[in-house]
Design a protein around this motif. Sequence first.
Motif, PDB file in Angstrom:
ATOM      1  N   ASN A  35     -55.185 -14.379 -35.361  1.00  0.00           N
ATOM      2  CA  ASN A  35     -56.245 -15.124 -34.698  1.00  0.00           C
ATOM      3  C   ASN A  35     -56.236 -16.559 -35.205  1.00  0.00           C
TER       4      ASN A  35
ATOM      5  N   SER B 242     -60.063 -14.254 -23.260  1.00  0.00           N
ATOM      6  CA  SER B 242     -58.823 -14.991 -23.562  1.00  0.00           C
ATOM      7  C   SER B 242     -57.781 -14.667 -22.495  1.00  0.00           C
TER       8      SER B 242
ATOM      9  N   PHE C  67     -60.183 -19.531 -23.860  1.00  0.00           N
ATOM     10  CA  PHE C  67     -61.191 -18.619 -23.288  1.00  0.00           C
ATOM     11  C   PHE C  67     -61.531 -19.113 -21.883  1.00  0.00           C
TER      12      PHE C  67
ATOM     13  N   ASN D 102     -67.562 -12.363 -27.536  1.00  0.00           N
ATOM     14  CA  ASN D 102     -67.289 -11.488 -28.685  1.00  0.00           C
ATOM     15  C   ASN D 102     -67.286 -12.244 -30.016  1.00  0.00           C
TER      16      ASN D 102
ATOM     17  N   PRO E  44     -55.046  -8.056 -29.644  1.00  0.00           N
ATOM     18  CA  PRO E  44     -56.063  -7.826 -28.611  1.00  0.00           C
ATOM     19  C   PRO E  44     -55.489  -6.908 -27.531  1.00  0.00           C
TER      20      PRO E  44
ATOM     21  N   ASN F  97     -59.703 -21.407 -28.079  1.00  0.00           N
ATOM     22  CA  ASN F  97     -59.740 -20.434 -29.174  1.00  0.00           C
ATOM     23  C   ASN F  97     -58.898 -21.006 -30.318  1.00  0.00           C
TER      24      ASN F  97
ATOM     25  N   PHE G 259     -61.909  -6.467 -30.232  1.00  0.00           N
ATOM     26  CA  PHE G 259     -62.237  -7.370 -31.325  1.00  0.00           C
ATOM     27  C   PHE G 259     -63.360  -6.831 -32.209  1.00  0.00           C
TER      28      PHE G 259
ATOM     29  N   ARG H 259     -52.913 -19.208 -32.870  1.00  0.00           N
ATOM     30  CA  ARG H 259     -53.095 -17.957 -33.588  1.00  0.00           C
ATOM     31  C   ARG H 259     -52.192 -17.904 -34.822  1.00  0.00           C
TER      32      ARG H 259
ATOM     33  N   ARG I 280     -52.858  -5.431 -35.755  1.00  0.00           N
ATOM     34  CA  ARG I 280     -53.801  -5.354 -34.635  1.00  0.00           C
ATOM     35  C   ARG I 280     -53.550  -6.517 -33.712  1.00  0.00           C
TER      36      ARG I 280
END
Length: 334
Positions: free
Chosen positions: A213, A92, A240, A35, A175, A149, A196, A152, A173
């Motif tokens: 993120n 993830s 990931f 993604n 995931p 990743n 996403f 965050r 928002r």
Amino acid sequence: HFLKTASVASAAAATGLYAGSASAAAEFTLKYGNNLPMTHPMNVRAKEMAAKIAAESKGRVDFQVYPNGQLGTDTDMLSQVRAGAIDFFTISPEVLGTLVSAGQISGVGFAFKDYNQVWAAMDGDLGAYVRKQIAATTSLFAFERCWDNGYRQVTTSTRPIHKPEDFKGMKLRVPPSPLATSLFRSFDAAPTSINFAEVYSSLQTKIVEGQENPLAVISTVKFYEVQKYCSMTNHVWSGFWFMGNKKSFERMPKELQEIVTRNVNEAGIKQRVDVKALNESLVADMKGKGMQFNETDNEAFRAKLRASGFYTEWHKKFGPDAWAMLEKYTGKLA
Ligand code: X2X
């Protein structure tokens, strides 16, 4: 078969997909979806990996990379890889939790203090435990080396986050992930699960006021165009898992399975170095693009999670053995 491979290869070339080889000689065409934008280290390394697989397999394996949600949303790609419609998908741990609850254990809020703890756990017993759960309960498997990743951070268009109370009522928002939703509910925010692919437009139309993120994602997807504040909460380390459909993968002879496995794991190690460096380099760059940054005090947020019962709830959900395995690397969380 020849026409099919050739047409896929030319379609791949036309739509900017990366095929390891546009060769018609490929016995196995493998499709990998993710993604993230093509510019993210995930796809830079995946493209390089695809070329190595083609070369080492002497064109027998055509590893095709479909970035940027070209094959659909995370939810779509997860069902595609489970059905064998595609061969690989990077997911993830937070989102994996929708299929394998134990898979989200590495996404517990404020768990890993630094990357030494992250990779000791993910390349050690905790990662092995998650991979075992995946293999035991799904049609999938995960390659040994989890890709990165990053830590965050929270971005918003309305206000910075300095202390836990600042989350109150925030339309954020997250995931599609039970753990991520639970984490922000514990801060009295109003988390909304959005795939996403729809995040940028949800921020732009103010359906939500913020998202969270790592900086490499925020930068490559250009969230700075629709977000004003970035609060460096480091609230979750996210990775990931490179997931494969077991039946499809085992259709290949062992020597080709070995070439793919070795290259996926080697690319994952290189991608980790890229992502960490990129995440550490982007604050200045995004300040230049108008984002306002602030640091936060982890302890205040951890204390709130303890007080809200978040750690107790997930200790129960994951079970004492898995939780003890997590705390073996993180130290006592609650
Ligand atoms: O959906 C997200 O926020 C992302 C890109 O970090 C994941 O894939 C979990």
